[in-house]
Scaffold this motif. Structure first.
Motif, PDB file in Angstrom:
ATOM      1  N   ALA A 195      41.793 -22.672 -20.013  1.00 10.30           N
ATOM      2  CA  ALA A 195      42.398 -21.859 -21.074  1.00 10.30           C
ATOM      3  C   ALA A 195      41.477 -20.697 -21.448  1.00 10.30           C
ATOM      4  O   ALA A 195      41.938 -19.581 -21.692  1.00 10.30           O
ATOM      5  N   THR A 196      40.174 -20.952 -21.464  1.00  7.26           N
ATOM      6  CA  THR A 196      39.207 -19.894 -21.754  1.00  7.26           C
ATOM      7  C   THR A 196      39.268 -18.812 -20.675  1.00  7.26           C
ATOM      8  O   THR A 196      39.241 -17.620 -20.970  1.00  7.26           O
ATOM      9  N   LEU A 197      39.375 -19.244 -19.428  1.00  3.23           N
ATOM     10  CA  LEU A 197      39.484 -18.293 -18.313  1.00  3.23           C
ATOM     11  C   LEU A 197      40.717 -17.422 -18.469  1.00  3.23           C
ATOM     12  O   LEU A 197      40.641 -16.194 -18.331  1.00  3.23           O
ATOM     13  N   VAL A 198      41.851 -18.025 -18.781  1.00  8.68           N
ATOM     14  CA  VAL A 198      43.092 -17.251 -18.930  1.00  8.68           C
ATOM     15  C   VAL A 198      42.959 -16.244 -20.069  1.00  8.68           C
ATOM     16  O   VAL A 198      43.333 -15.079 -19.915  1.00  8.68           O
ATOM     17  N   ARG A 199      42.403 -16.674 -21.204  1.00  8.25           N
ATOM     18  CA  ARG A 199      42.218 -15.730 -22.322  1.00  8.25           C
ATOM     19  C   ARG A 199      41.348 -14.561 -21.896  1.00  8.25           C
ATOM     20  O   ARG A 199      41.618 -13.412 -22.239  1.00  8.25           O
ATOM     21  N   ARG A 200      40.303 -14.848 -21.140  1.00  9.50           N
ATOM     22  CA  ARG A 200      39.382 -13.788 -20.710  1.00  9.50           C
ATOM     23  C   ARG A 200      40.048 -12.847 -19.703  1.00  9.50           C
ATOM     24  O   ARG A 200      39.826 -11.646 -19.720  1.00  9.50           O
ATOM     25  N   LEU A 201      40.900 -13.405 -18.824  1.00  3.59           N
ATOM     26  CA  LEU A 201      41.582 -12.571 -17.838  1.00  3.59           C
ATOM     27  C   LEU A 201      42.655 -11.696 -18.481  1.00  3.59           C
ATOM     28  O   LEU A 201      42.874 -10.568 -18.063  1.00  3.59           O
ATOM     29  N   GLU A 202      43.325 -12.219 -19.497  1.00  3.28           N
ATOM     30  CA  GLU A 202      44.422 -11.480 -20.130  1.00  3.28           C
ATOM     31  C   GLU A 202      43.943 -10.447 -21.136  1.00  3.28           C
ATOM     32  O   GLU A 202      44.535  -9.386 -21.272  1.00  3.28           O
ATOM     33  N   ALA A 203      42.904 -10.760 -21.862  1.00  4.67           N
ATOM     34  CA  ALA A 203      42.410  -9.844 -22.903  1.00  4.67           C
ATOM     35  C   ALA A 203      40.951  -9.525 -22.612  1.00  4.67           C
ATOM     36  O   ALA A 203      40.055 -10.230 -23.041  1.00  4.67           O
ATOM     37  N   ARG A 204      40.746  -8.490 -21.847  1.00  3.78           N
ATOM     38  CA  ARG A 204      39.384  -8.100 -21.460  1.00  3.78           C
ATOM     39  C   ARG A 204      38.983  -6.855 -22.223  1.00  3.78           C
ATOM     40  O   ARG A 204      39.113  -5.746 -21.726  1.00  3.78           O
ATOM     41  N   PRO A 205      38.505  -7.005 -23.460  1.00  2.59           N
ATOM     42  CA  PRO A 205      38.100  -5.808 -24.188  1.00  2.59           C
ATOM     43  C   PRO A 205      36.907  -5.151 -23.507  1.00  2.59           C
ATOM     44  O   PRO A 205      35.986  -5.823 -23.060  1.00  2.59           O
ATOM     45  N   GLU A 206      36.980  -3.855 -23.411  1.00  2.00           N
ATOM     46  CA  GLU A 206      35.886  -3.112 -22.801  1.00  2.00           C
ATOM     47  C   GLU A 206      34.738  -2.998 -23.795  1.00  2.00           C
ATOM     48  O   GLU A 206      34.948  -2.707 -24.968  1.00  2.00           O
ATOM     49  N   PRO A 207      33.523  -3.248 -23.345  1.00  2.00           N
ATOM     50  CA  PRO A 207      32.383  -3.041 -24.243  1.00  2.00           C
ATOM     51  C   PRO A 207      32.230  -1.560 -24.575  1.00  2.00           C
ATOM     52  O   PRO A 207      32.571  -0.696 -23.776  1.00  2.00           O
ATOM     53  N   ARG A 266      47.856 -18.438 -11.501  1.00  2.00           N
ATOM     54  CA  ARG A 266      47.252 -19.689 -11.019  1.00  2.00           C
ATOM     55  C   ARG A 266      46.302 -20.264 -12.063  1.00  2.00           C
ATOM     56  O   ARG A 266      46.272 -21.469 -12.300  1.00  2.00           O
ATOM     57  N   ALA A 267      45.525 -19.400 -12.721  1.00  2.00           N
ATOM     58  CA  ALA A 267      44.616 -19.866 -13.764  1.00  2.00           C
ATOM     59  C   ALA A 267      45.409 -20.478 -14.921  1.00  2.00           C
ATOM     60  O   ALA A 267      44.960 -21.438 -15.548  1.00  2.00           O
ATOM     61  N   GLY A 268      46.591 -19.959 -15.188  1.00  5.70           N
ATOM     62  CA  GLY A 268      47.434 -20.472 -16.261  1.00  5.70           C
ATOM     63  C   GLY A 268      47.904 -21.895 -16.026  1.00  5.70           C
ATOM     64  O   GLY A 268      48.311 -22.586 -16.962  1.00  5.70           O
ATOM     65  N   ARG A 269      47.852 -22.353 -14.794  1.00  2.89           N
ATOM     66  CA  ARG A 269      48.248 -23.734 -14.487  1.00  2.89           C
ATOM     67  C   ARG A 269      47.120 -24.733 -14.702  1.00  2.89           C
ATOM     68  O   ARG A 269      47.335 -25.942 -14.629  1.00  2.89           O
ATOM     69  N   LEU A 270      45.915 -24.244 -14.977  1.00  3.34           N
ATOM     70  CA  LEU A 270      44.800 -25.144 -15.253  1.00  3.34           C
ATOM     71  C   LEU A 270      45.017 -25.796 -16.615  1.00  3.34           C
ATOM     72  O   LEU A 270      45.477 -25.145 -17.545  1.00  3.34           O
ATOM     73  N   THR A 271      44.676 -27.063 -16.744  1.00  2.00           N
ATOM     74  CA  THR A 271      44.945 -27.785 -17.985  1.00  2.00           C
ATOM     75  C   THR A 271      43.703 -28.012 -18.848  1.00  2.00           C
ATOM     76  O   THR A 271      43.819 -28.502 -19.962  1.00  2.00           O
ATOM     77  N   SER A 272      42.538 -27.652 -18.365  1.00  2.00           N
ATOM     78  CA  SER A 272      41.308 -27.887 -19.118  1.00  2.00           C
ATOM     79  C   SER A 272      41.078 -26.774 -20.136  1.00  2.00           C
ATOM     80  O   SER A 272      41.667 -25.690 -20.070  1.00  2.00           O
ATOM     81  N   GLU A 273      40.176 -27.039 -21.088  1.00  2.13           N
ATOM     82  CA  GLU A 273      39.789 -26.015 -22.056  1.00  2.13           C
ATOM     83  C   GLU A 273      39.119 -24.839 -21.341  1.00  2.13           C
ATOM     84  O   GLU A 273      39.308 -23.680 -21.709  1.00  2.13           O
TER      85      GLU A 273
END
Length: 108
Positions: free
Chosen positions: A58-70, A48-55
């Motif tokens: 896109a930032t949300l999708v990147r954060r959801l897909e690649a969540r590096p552990e601290p 659902r986040a991937g259907r968002l068209t705003s920057e």
């Protein structure tokens, strides 16, 4: 709070202040929201986040897909009477707010 004030000040100087500031999220708001994301999310949420068209979307999708552990650690003092020093390191996210909190030593 200070980051939000800095964003408002910069927008005022540039003449780009949104017409309804109280209803307009700022980049600092997005960064804070991303910090509150749970570690695990359902794949449907990512879709659902991937259907968002705003920057921001896109930032949300990147954060959801690649969540590096601290990486957390404790630096032990070598001198007598020294205090242990906690360390939290995370790969840079590209979000100034998040990187300022967790990447004090990014790239080191």
């Amino acid at each position: 709070m200070l980051q939000g004030c800095a964003e408002i000040h910069a927008a005022l100087k540039e003449g780009t202040l949104p017409p309804y500031l109280l209803a307009t999220p700022l980049p600092a708001d997005l960064g804070q929201a991303l910090l509150r994301l749970p570690r695990e999310v359902d794949s449907g949420v990512v879709a659902r986040a991937g259907r968002l068209t705003s920057e921001a979307g896109a930032t949300l999708v990147r954060r959801l897909e690649a969540r590096p552990e601290p990486v957390t650690s404790v630096e032990r003092p070598t001198a007598p009477g020294g205090r242990p020093r906690p360390r939290v390191r995370q790969e840079p996210t590209g979000m100034a707010f998040v990187d300022a909190l967790f990447c004090g030593e990014c790239g080191r």
